[in-house]
Motif scaffolding. Structure first.
Motif, PDB file in Angstrom:
ATOM      1  N   LEU A 161      -0.491   5.847  -0.518  1.00 62.99           N
ATOM      2  CA  LEU A 161      -1.466   5.146   0.315  1.00 62.99           C
ATOM      3  C   LEU A 161      -2.806   5.000  -0.399  1.00 62.99           C
ATOM      4  CD1 LEU A 161      -0.571   6.853   3.699  1.00 62.99           C
ATOM      5  CD2 LEU A 161      -0.425   4.395   3.251  1.00 62.99           C
ATOM      6  N   ALA A 162      -3.239   6.047  -1.083  1.00 61.54           N
ATOM      7  CA  ALA A 162      -4.511   5.984  -1.801  1.00 61.54           C
ATOM      8  C   ALA A 162      -4.483   4.903  -2.877  1.00 61.54           C
ATOM      9  CB  ALA A 162      -4.827   7.345  -2.421  1.00 61.54           C
ATOM     10  N   GLU A 163      -3.344   4.758  -3.548  1.00 62.96           N
ATOM     11  CA  GLU A 163      -3.237   3.749  -4.603  1.00 62.96           C
ATOM     12  C   GLU A 163      -3.200   2.340  -4.023  1.00 62.96           C
ATOM     13  OE1 GLU A 163      -3.019   2.164  -8.480  1.00 62.96           O
ATOM     14  OE2 GLU A 163      -3.800   4.019  -7.608  1.00 62.96           O
ATOM     15  N   ILE A 164      -2.561   2.177  -2.870  1.00 63.70           N
ATOM     16  CA  ILE A 164      -2.585   0.864  -2.206  1.00 63.70           C
ATOM     17  C   ILE A 164      -4.027   0.482  -1.871  1.00 63.70           C
ATOM     18  CG2 ILE A 164      -1.930  -0.385  -0.111  1.00 63.70           C
ATOM     19  CD1 ILE A 164       0.356  -0.090  -2.046  1.00 63.70           C
ATOM     20  N   VAL A 165      -4.786   1.433  -1.353  1.00 60.26           N
ATOM     21  CA  VAL A 165      -6.196   1.177  -1.040  1.00 60.26           C
ATOM     22  C   VAL A 165      -6.956   0.787  -2.301  1.00 60.26           C
ATOM     23  CG1 VAL A 165      -8.343   2.271  -0.288  1.00 60.26           C
ATOM     24  CG2 VAL A 165      -6.232   2.660   0.999  1.00 60.26           C
ATOM     25  N   ARG A 166      -6.723   1.518  -3.394  1.00 60.68           N
ATOM     26  CA  ARG A 166      -7.446   1.240  -4.637  1.00 60.68           C
ATOM     27  C   ARG A 166      -7.129  -0.145  -5.170  1.00 60.68           C
ATOM     28  NH1 ARG A 166      -7.264   0.958  -9.925  1.00 60.68           N
ATOM     29  NH2 ARG A 166      -4.983   1.134  -9.994  1.00 60.68           N
ATOM     30  N   ARG A 167      -5.850  -0.536  -5.100  1.00 59.89           N
ATOM     31  CA  ARG A 167      -5.439  -1.818  -5.679  1.00 59.89           C
ATOM     32  C   ARG A 167      -5.844  -3.009  -4.818  1.00 59.89           C
ATOM     33  NH1 ARG A 167       0.633  -1.225  -8.384  1.00 59.89           N
ATOM     34  NH2 ARG A 167       0.272   0.789  -9.422  1.00 59.89           N
ATOM     35  N   THR A 168      -5.879  -2.849  -3.509  1.00 56.16           N
ATOM     36  CA  THR A 168      -6.035  -4.000  -2.621  1.00 56.16           C
ATOM     37  C   THR A 168      -7.338  -4.044  -1.838  1.00 56.16           C
ATOM     38  OG1 THR A 168      -5.040  -2.940  -0.672  1.00 56.16           O
ATOM     39  CG2 THR A 168      -3.525  -3.950  -2.274  1.00 56.16           C
ATOM     40  N   GLY A 169      -8.015  -2.915  -1.700  1.00 58.78           N
ATOM     41  CA  GLY A 169      -9.214  -2.881  -0.864  1.00 58.78           C
ATOM     42  C   GLY A 169      -8.910  -2.827   0.615  1.00 58.78           C
ATOM     43  N   CYS A 170      -7.658  -2.595   0.995  1.00 55.68           N
ATOM     44  CA  CYS A 170      -7.338  -2.468   2.423  1.00 55.68           C
ATOM     45  C   CYS A 170      -7.894  -1.156   2.955  1.00 55.68           C
ATOM     46  CB  CYS A 170      -5.828  -2.542   2.653  1.00 55.68           C
ATOM     47  SG  CYS A 170      -4.900  -1.048   2.203  1.00 55.68           S
TER      48      CYS A 170
END
Length: 284
Positions: A161-170
Motif C-alpha cells: 500500500l505504501a508503494e502504491i501511494v508513492r507511485r500514484t499519489g493516491c
C-alpha cells in the motif's frame, strides 16, 4: 487533481430506508457515503433522494466494482459511468478496494484477494493512475479483509500500500475492522500491522461489525459481514489509530440487517465522541 476533503467527523453509509427519518430534522453526522454502483442509472428515486441529501451533507462515493486488482484492463464503460456520477455530485471523496471482482466480462459479486508481487504492484498502480486521470481527483484505496494468504506474495501488505501511494499519489482508506478481521484470521497482531501502515496517507477510516465463527480446524474465523455494531476490539484499535494521527473522517458501515436510523446514528455518535477526544488531545 482534486484531493479528498471530507470533514474530520463521523459519517454513515446512506440507506434509502433511512431517508424519511433523516429529513425530519438536521442529523448529527458529518458526511454520507454511497456505493457508486447503486447510482449509475440516469434518474429515479435514488437520484432524487441523493440530490436532496447533497444539499446538507458532504459526500463520499465508495466503489465496489472497478476491480482495481484485476490483471485485466479496467472496464471503460464502468469507469465512464463513475466519472459521470462524480461530475454530477462532486463528492468530497472517492474510494475503492484493493481487490478484484471481474474476469473475462463476468462480475463475481465479491471482493477477492490478490497476491502481493511486483507484477501485481505495477498493475494496481497503473489502474489507480488511470482512475485518477479519468476522474481528475485523488482516489483512496482500502485495505482488504482477507481469509487466505498467497504463497507467491513477496511484499507485505502495508509495504504494498505504501508503494502504491508513492507511485500514484493516491490516499488510503483505513478499514480498522478489516485489519482486525484479517489479523485474527491469519493469527497476526493487529497493533503490529497498524504500526507498519502508512498512516500519513490515511484520509478516511471505516468501522463496521463482523461475524464470528470457526474454520474446519476449529480456529477462530471472522467474517467482514457489516451486520452488527462495531465490536469492542475494533473500537479499541480505532482509538489507538486516532491517538497516532488525530481525527480523520470516519464512517460507520452497516450494509446487512440494516437497523433503524436511531441505532445507526448512535454508532456514529460513539465514533464522534472518540474523534472529539482525539481532537482535544491534539490541541492540548
Amino acid at each position: 487533481m482534486l484531493s479528498s476533503a471530507l470533514p474530520h467527523r463521523a459519517g454513515v453509509g446512506f440507506k434509502p430506508e433511512h431517508f424519511s427519518a433523516m429529513l425530519v430534522e438536521p442529523q448529527p453526522v458529518g458526511f454520507l457515503e454511497i456505493h457508486a454502483e447503486n447510482y449509475m442509472g440516469a434518474g429515479g428515486p435514488p437520484h432524487a433522494q441523493l440530490r436532496k441529501l447533497r444539499e446538507d451533507y458532504a459526500l463520499s462515493v465508495h466503489g465496489v466494482g472497478l476491480s482495481i486488482g484485476s490483471m485485466q484492463p479496467l472496464d471503460g464503460d464502468h469507469l465512464a459511468r463513475l466519472k459521470a456520477l462524480c461530475d454530477r455530485y462532486q463528492p468530497e471523496s472517492f474510494s475503492e478496494h484493493l481487490a478484484w471482482s471481474t474476469h473475462d466480462g463476468v462480475f463475481l459479486n465479491d471482493l477477492l484477494p490478490l497476491p502481493y508481487t511486483e507484477e501485481t504492484l505495477a498493475r494496481v498502480a497503473d489502474h489507480v493512475d488511470e482512475v485518477q486521470a479519468t476522474l481528475g481527483r485523488q482516489m483512496l484505496l482500502e485495505n482488504p479483509a482477507t481469509y487466505l494468504l498467497f504463497e507467491e506474495s513477496t511484499i507485505e501488505e502495508t509495504a504494498f500500500l505504501a508503494e502504491i501511494v508513492r507511485r500514484t499519489g493516491c490516499g488510503l482508506l483505513l478499514d480498522v475492522n478489516n485489519v482486525f478481521v484479517a489479523a485474527t484470521n491469519h493469527n497476526l497482531d493487529p497493533d503490529a500491522y497498524i504500526s507498519r501502515f502508512p498512516l500519513e496517507a490515511v484520509r478516511e477510516i471505516h468501522l463496521s461489525g463482523h461475524s464470528e465463527t470457526v474454520d474446519d480446524l476449529g480456529a477462530p474465523l471472522l467474517i467482514d459481514s457489516h451486520d452488527t455494531p462495531v465490536k469492542d476490539p475494533v473500537w479499541a484499535l480505532y482509538e489507538k489509530v486516532l491517538g497516532q494521527i488525530g481525527p480523520v473522517a470516519s464512517l460507520i458501515e452497516w450494509d446487512n440487517d440494516v437497523p433503524a436510523w436511531p441505532v445507526l446514528r448512535k454508532e456514529a455518535a460513539a465514533a464522534q465522541r472518540m474523534l472529539d477526544t482525539a481532537a482535544r488531545m491534539r490541541a492540548a
